[in-house]
Design a protein around this motif. Structure first.
Motif, short mmCIF file in Angstrom:
data_model
loop_
_atom_site.label_atom_id
_atom_site.label_comp_id
_atom_site.label_asym_id
_atom_site.label_seq_id
_atom_site.Cartn_x
_atom_site.Cartn_y
_atom_site.Cartn_z
N GLY A 183 48.55 5.14 -0.53
CA GLY A 183 47.84 5.79 0.86
C GLY A 183 47.12 6.61 0.48
O GLY A 183 46.59 6.73 -0.74
N THR A 184 46.30 7.32 1.54
CA THR A 184 45.33 8.36 1.16
C THR A 184 45.62 9.62 2.10
O THR A 184 44.75 10.05 2.62
CB THR A 184 44.06 7.98 1.56
OG1 THR A 184 44.32 7.47 3.11
CG2 THR A 184 43.63 6.77 0.78
N TYR A 242 31.38 -0.19 5.02
CA TYR A 242 31.14 -1.18 3.92
C TYR A 242 32.05 -2.18 3.72
O TYR A 242 31.74 -3.40 3.22
CB TYR A 242 30.89 -0.32 2.66
CG TYR A 242 29.49 0.14 2.52
CD1 TYR A 242 28.36 -0.32 2.01
CD2 TYR A 242 29.01 1.56 3.27
CE1 TYR A 242 26.91 0.05 1.87
CE2 TYR A 242 27.68 2.09 3.05
CZ TYR A 242 26.70 1.31 2.41
OH TYR A 242 25.33 2.09 2.35
N LEU A 243 33.34 -1.99 3.75
CA LEU A 243 34.23 -2.99 3.65
C LEU A 243 34.08 -4.20 4.07
O LEU A 243 34.42 -5.14 3.39
CB LEU A 243 35.56 -2.07 3.94
CG LEU A 243 36.88 -2.91 3.54
CD1 LEU A 243 37.10 -2.89 1.96
CD2 LEU A 243 38.28 -2.13 4.06
N GLY A 244 33.67 -4.36 5.18
CA GLY A 244 33.22 -5.53 6.10
C GLY A 244 32.54 -6.52 4.99
O GLY A 244 32.72 -7.64 5.25
N ASP A 245 31.66 -5.87 4.32
CA ASP A 245 30.84 -6.72 3.67
C ASP A 245 31.45 -7.20 2.19
O ASP A 245 30.92 -8.35 1.65
CB ASP A 245 29.54 -5.74 2.95
CG ASP A 245 28.77 -5.37 4.17
OD1 ASP A 245 28.76 -6.06 5.27
OD2 ASP A 245 28.20 -4.28 4.00
N TYR A 246 32.48 -6.66 1.83
CA TYR A 246 33.26 -7.12 0.91
C TYR A 246 34.64 -7.79 1.16
O TYR A 246 35.36 -8.61 0.11
CB TYR A 246 33.61 -5.88 -0.20
CG TYR A 246 32.24 -5.50 -0.57
CD1 TYR A 246 31.36 -5.94 -1.67
CD2 TYR A 246 31.70 -4.52 0.03
CE1 TYR A 246 30.41 -5.52 -2.05
CE2 TYR A 246 30.51 -3.91 -0.30
CZ TYR A 246 29.81 -4.44 -1.07
OH TYR A 246 28.44 -3.87 -1.75
N SER A 261 36.86 -2.13 8.44
CA SER A 261 37.16 -0.69 9.03
C SER A 261 38.72 -0.36 8.84
O SER A 261 39.22 0.14 9.91
CB SER A 261 36.76 -0.61 10.64
OG SER A 261 35.52 -1.04 10.75
N ARG A 262 39.13 -0.60 7.59
CA ARG A 262 40.44 -0.37 7.32
C ARG A 262 40.49 0.59 6.39
O ARG A 262 39.59 1.06 5.44
CB ARG A 262 41.21 -1.60 6.68
CG ARG A 262 41.39 -2.73 7.78
CD ARG A 262 42.60 -2.33 8.62
NE ARG A 262 43.72 -2.35 7.80
CZ ARG A 262 44.47 -3.26 7.61
NH1 ARG A 262 44.31 -4.44 8.03
NH2 ARG A 262 45.73 -2.92 6.84
N SER A 310 47.62 -7.31 1.96
CA SER A 310 46.50 -6.71 2.47
C SER A 310 45.75 -5.59 1.57
O SER A 310 44.65 -5.38 1.68
CB SER A 310 46.39 -6.23 3.89
OG SER A 310 47.28 -4.96 4.09
N ARG A 311 46.60 -4.85 0.95
CA ARG A 311 46.28 -3.62 0.31
C ARG A 311 45.59 -4.19 -1.10
O ARG A 311 44.59 -3.53 -1.51
CB ARG A 311 47.42 -2.76 -0.08
CG ARG A 311 47.93 -1.83 0.97
CD ARG A 311 49.06 -1.29 0.52
NE ARG A 311 49.36 -0.05 1.40
CZ ARG A 311 49.81 -0.05 2.68
NH1 ARG A 311 50.02 -1.27 3.22
NH2 ARG A 311 50.07 0.90 3.34
N PHE A 312 46.10 -5.40 -1.54
CA PHE A 312 45.30 -5.61 -2.81
C PHE A 312 44.07 -6.35 -2.51
O PHE A 312 43.17 -6.19 -3.37
CB PHE A 312 46.32 -6.78 -3.58
CG PHE A 312 47.61 -6.37 -3.91
CD1 PHE A 312 47.42 -5.74 -5.42
CD2 PHE A 312 48.69 -6.36 -3.64
CE1 PHE A 312 48.45 -5.00 -5.85
CE2 PHE A 312 49.95 -5.94 -4.17
CZ PHE A 312 49.84 -5.34 -5.39
N GLU A 313 44.02 -7.15 -1.21
CA GLU A 313 42.65 -7.38 -0.82
C GLU A 313 41.66 -6.41 -0.60
O GLU A 313 40.35 -6.33 -1.09
CB GLU A 313 42.81 -8.27 0.27
CG GLU A 313 43.80 -9.64 0.20
CD GLU A 313 43.87 -10.22 1.46
OE1 GLU A 313 43.03 -10.27 2.30
OE2 GLU A 313 44.77 -11.17 1.53
N ILE A 314 42.24 -5.22 -0.03
CA ILE A 314 41.36 -4.06 0.06
C ILE A 314 40.79 -3.46 -1.03
O ILE A 314 39.48 -3.09 -1.36
CB ILE A 314 41.83 -3.17 1.00
CG1 ILE A 314 42.25 -3.61 2.32
CG2 ILE A 314 41.14 -1.81 0.97
CD1 ILE A 314 42.85 -2.91 3.29
#
Length: 457
Positions: free
Chosen positions: A377-378, A299-303, A309-310, A272-276
């Motif tokens: 991570g952040t 904005y992530l949901g558009d891409y 919302s991750r 999932s990280r690579f997709e994000i």
């Protein structure tokens, strides 16, 4: 005394703010505001005459960092207004904790108390690790479960990765103290015990990135201390790895999984990280200046519709998406100056100064651990995780300034005794007998040996 206690209490509180609960009897009083009051009080009490007179190593990059986040805030409220108060609060949280560097750099304490506060920051990290270790006592260690991950004082299961990075950041400081601080055996023993507690705390988080960071940084520190020692410990660690709880082994092995036909594939968390990150790259290409702070989840949901919302799971990717190339440049400059701050410790380290050497090696390891922790991570944007690190940066620079002031003054003349000018200054008759070789002796003596009586020509 009040200043010392204020600075010490702030260090103790920062990772433990979630444990503080206040009633509604005092309006506006919450843990963050209490910490703010303490730090404002510390600034008011500090002796500015004893603060370093020069500009701090981290001053310029931190000011650029604040400016970058402020620009990101402006972009957010102009291009996609959602909640002004929420965005302003988010900006305040991002800016507040890095500014701790300035408070502790200008604290004006003497060397003894600066050293004590540095040790206190390590001790607070150890107690946070002990918190995680105690939580792990109730876990079923026979198998891994996402619901059984400790985060110590940093929150619930979702904060376990950030807790692991916090423990991994302070582990090098304790390990370097145990390895290099030769003249204080009791302190070395205490540091070694702290390393063991933090190692258990890291295991209790079940954070694979924290496992990797701790192993890599520990190996580098051991190699710097002694190649033979590192090899011996590696020979001991390899067979003892089989004694780790089954849950830890299962968590590490879970990075790679197999599908129905036996093909190797990444686990869902890693994939999932690579997709994000791919979605964040597309986001930046559509918004070269960034989408603004606190806008990435929206904005992530558009891409990447499956990860709406991750979190970005990479601080550099998050800065690129929210603040553009300026955000990435500001973050890289911060990291570079942190390394420069570590090198400043080495510059004031004398050959027999084991404490400064341990601090130099430990801080460089902590900086590298922090940088690695933000690749997956952040935690860089989490004040609970980074607060004491920024305070430590300020204390380190204050320590360097005090060490530089206490260093013995260099001799007026650093030339070799065989220098003809030295001979001419010490033996005026030789200077007159061989003017071509020693004629500059008296002029050299007047400049570099002002206290010497010279024989008139």
């Amino acid at each position: 005394m009040l200043l010392r206690m204020t600075l010490a209490i702030a260090i103790i509180l920062m990772p433990n703010l979630l444990y503080l609960k206040f009633g509604t009897a005092i309006p506006g009083l919450n843990p963050a505001n209490l910490l703010l009051v303490l730090l404002i009080g510390a600034l008011a009490l500090s002796d500015r005459d004893k603060a370093p007179a020069t500009t701090g190593i981290m001053t310029s990059p931190l000011l650029l960092w604040v400016a970058t986040l402020t620009i990101g805030f402006a972009i957010a409220i102009i291009t996609s207004p959602m909640g002004f108060v929420d965005d302003l609060t988010h900006l305040k949280n991002l800016v507040f904790f890095p500014l701790l560097y300035f408070v502790y750099r200008r604290c004006g304490l003497d060397l003894t108390w600066t050293r004590r506060l540095i040790h206190l920051s390590m001790a607070v990290a150890v107690f946070a690790g002990l918190d995680a270790a105690i939580d792990a006592l109730s876990f079923d260690t026979s198998q891994y479960s996402d619901a059984q991950r400790s985060a110590g004082p940093f929150g619930g299961v979702n904060a376990s990765n950030r807790a692991g990075v916090f423990y991994a950041m302070f582990l090098p400081l304790l390990l370097a103290t145990a390895l290099f601080n030769r003249d204080r055996p009791k302190l070395r023993l205490a540091a070694l015990l702290g390393c063991a507690i933090l190692a258990i705390g890291i295991m209790a988080t079940f954070s694979r990135q924290a496992y990797l960071i701790a192993i890599v940084i520990s190996a580098l520190l051991l190699l710097r201390r002694s190649v033979l020692l590192a090899a011996m410990l590696a020979l001991i660690a390899i067979p003892t790895a089989a004694l780790l709880p089954d849950a830890v082994s299962e968590r590490i092995a879970g990075t790679q999984q197999y599908d129905a036909v036996g093909a190797v594939q990444l686990d869902s968390s890693t994939a999932s990280r690579f997709e994000i990150w791919s979605g964040a790259w597309k986001m930046w290409k559509d918004h070269p200046l960034g989408v603004g702070i606190n806008r990435f989840p929206h904005y992530l949901g558009d891409y990447s519709s499956t990860h709406e919302s991750r979190d970005a799971h990479n601080a550099f990717v998050l800065m690129l998406a929210e603040c553009g190339l300026l955000g990435v440049a500001a973050m890289l400059w911060l990291l570079w100056r942190l390394l420069k701050l570590g090198l400043a410790i080495r510059e004031v380290t004398l050959p027999d100064d084991h404490e400064s050497r341990a601090l130099y090696v430990g801080f460089m390891g902590a900086t590298l651990a922090m940088a690695l922790g933000n690749v997956y991570g952040t935690p860089f944007f989490d004040g609970l995780v980074m607060g004491n690190f920024w305070a430590l940066c300020g204390l380190i620079e204050h320590y360097v300034a005090l060490k530089a002031d206490a260093a013995p003054a260099p001799a007026p003349d650093t030339a070799e005794a065989s220098d003809p000018r030295v001979i001419g200054a010490c033996f005026p008759l030789s200077a007159r007998a061989l003017p071509g070789r020693y004629a500059s002796g008296e002029r050299f003596a007047e400049r570099h040996m002002p206290g010497r009586q010279h024989t008139p020509s």
